[in-house]
Design a protein around this motif. Structure first.
Motif, PDB file in Angstrom:
ATOM      1  N   VAL A   1     -10.646  -2.247   1.245  1.00 54.10           N
ATOM      2  CA  VAL A   1     -10.211  -1.827   2.579  1.00 54.10           C
ATOM      3  C   VAL A   1     -10.804  -2.751   3.641  1.00 54.10           C
ATOM      4  O   VAL A   1     -10.110  -3.143   4.589  1.00 54.10           O
ATOM      5  CB  VAL A   1     -10.601  -0.347   2.837  1.00 54.10           C
TER       6      VAL A   1
ATOM      7  N   TRP B   1      -4.487   6.035  12.324  1.00 58.22           N
ATOM      8  CA  TRP B   1      -3.666   5.261  11.395  1.00 58.22           C
ATOM      9  C   TRP B   1      -2.232   5.142  11.915  1.00 58.22           C
ATOM     10  O   TRP B   1      -1.623   4.080  11.813  1.00 58.22           O
ATOM     11  CB  TRP B   1      -3.676   5.842   9.985  1.00 58.22           C
TER      12      TRP B   1
ATOM     13  N   VAL C   1      -3.724   1.184   1.655  1.00 51.33           N
ATOM     14  CA  VAL C   1      -4.782   1.489   2.623  1.00 51.33           C
ATOM     15  C   VAL C   1      -4.453   2.786   3.351  1.00 51.33           C
ATOM     16  O   VAL C   1      -5.349   3.601   3.608  1.00 51.33           O
ATOM     17  CB  VAL C   1      -5.014   0.312   3.593  1.00 51.33           C
TER      18      VAL C   1
ATOM     19  N   ASP D   1      -0.322  -2.172   2.818  1.00 52.75           N
ATOM     20  CA  ASP D   1      -0.311  -1.152   3.884  1.00 52.75           C
ATOM     21  C   ASP D   1      -0.277   0.272   3.326  1.00 52.75           C
ATOM     22  O   ASP D   1      -1.106   1.104   3.726  1.00 52.75           O
ATOM     23  CB  ASP D   1       0.864  -1.361   4.848  1.00 52.75           C
TER      24      ASP D   1
ATOM     25  N   TYR E   1      -8.845  -5.887   3.691  1.00 57.61           N
ATOM     26  CA  TYR E   1      -7.559  -5.631   4.352  1.00 57.61           C
ATOM     27  C   TYR E   1      -7.716  -5.692   5.875  1.00 57.61           C
ATOM     28  O   TYR E   1      -6.945  -6.372   6.555  1.00 57.61           O
ATOM     29  CB  TYR E   1      -7.037  -4.257   3.923  1.00 57.61           C
TER      30      TYR E   1
ATOM     31  N   ILE F   1     -14.204   3.107   8.565  1.00 60.74           N
ATOM     32  CA  ILE F   1     -12.747   3.164   8.705  1.00 60.74           C
ATOM     33  C   ILE F   1     -12.370   3.514  10.136  1.00 60.74           C
ATOM     34  O   ILE F   1     -11.516   2.858  10.744  1.00 60.74           O
ATOM     35  CB  ILE F   1     -12.133   4.183   7.721  1.00 60.74           C
TER      36      ILE F   1
END
Length: 194
Positions: A179, A110, A132, A129, A182, A80
């Motif tokens: 994720v 983020w 996630v 959005d 995405y 991530i």
């Protein structure tokens, strides 16, 4: 039990052991990319793939789950973090958002990513959005400094808190696949926008 341990193959260090050597057959070597951008992509995907492989291993070897949960969670968190850093560094400058390399703070990353989405005018018809964002926030909460699944204590020797007493690894892997999808979709969208 001791018989099994005593009769098992046991590798002991020997003179001349070197951890990093090249194999005689070049096809047996792993290439480590010299280009930083290529390395970023390979690392980002490699951390996720390592976690996926460990989850698959745990499905077949249940006794290993309690050992591998730590690198699994760390690797997904690192995936991530690197995904956000990659997207921001690659597409952020076109909308006046600078790359962020000096933090492990997923919330900060983020927020910059979200700002980038806004500046690109990215549509979100499936409302992915906030989903996630929630996943990222959960990783940020359980491991704010990227150390809770690498060490049992902080730099002062104080125990690092653990957020959950247990977790379902197959579910974790499934969510992380979503994720990943995405981030791949965002990558394609941003790339087409430039």
């Amino acid at each position: 039990m001791f018989d099994t341990i005593l009769n098992s193959e046991f590798r002991w260090p020997v003179d001349g052991d070197q951890p990093f050597v090249e194999a005689a057959d070049p096809m047996d070597n792993t290439i480590i990319a010299e280009d930083d951008f290529t390395r970023l992509i390979l690392m980002m995907n490699g951390y996720k793939q390592a976690a996926d492989l460990a989850v698959a291993h745990c499905a077949q070897n249940r006794a290993d789950r309690d050992f591998l949960v730590y690198p699994i969670i760390f690797n997904y968190r690192q995936f991530i973090e690197l995904s956000l850093k990659y997207q921001i560094a690659t597409y952020g400058p076109q909308v006046e958002i600078k790359p962020i390399w000096d933090t492990h703070d997923l919330e900060k990353l983020w927020k910059a990513f979200e700002e980038m989405l806004d500046r690109y005018g990215t549509p979100d018809p499936d409302e992915a959005d906030p989903i996630v964002a929630s996943v990222v926030a959960q990783f940020a909460k359980i491991d704010p400094r990227s150390d809770a699944y690498r060490y049992p204590v902080d730099q002062k020797g104080q125990p690092l808190p653990i957020a959950f007493a247990s977790t379902h690894l197959d579910n974790l892997a499934d969510v992380m696949n979503a994720v990943s999808g995405y981030f791949s979709g965002c990558d394609g969208y941003f790339n087409d926008s430039n």
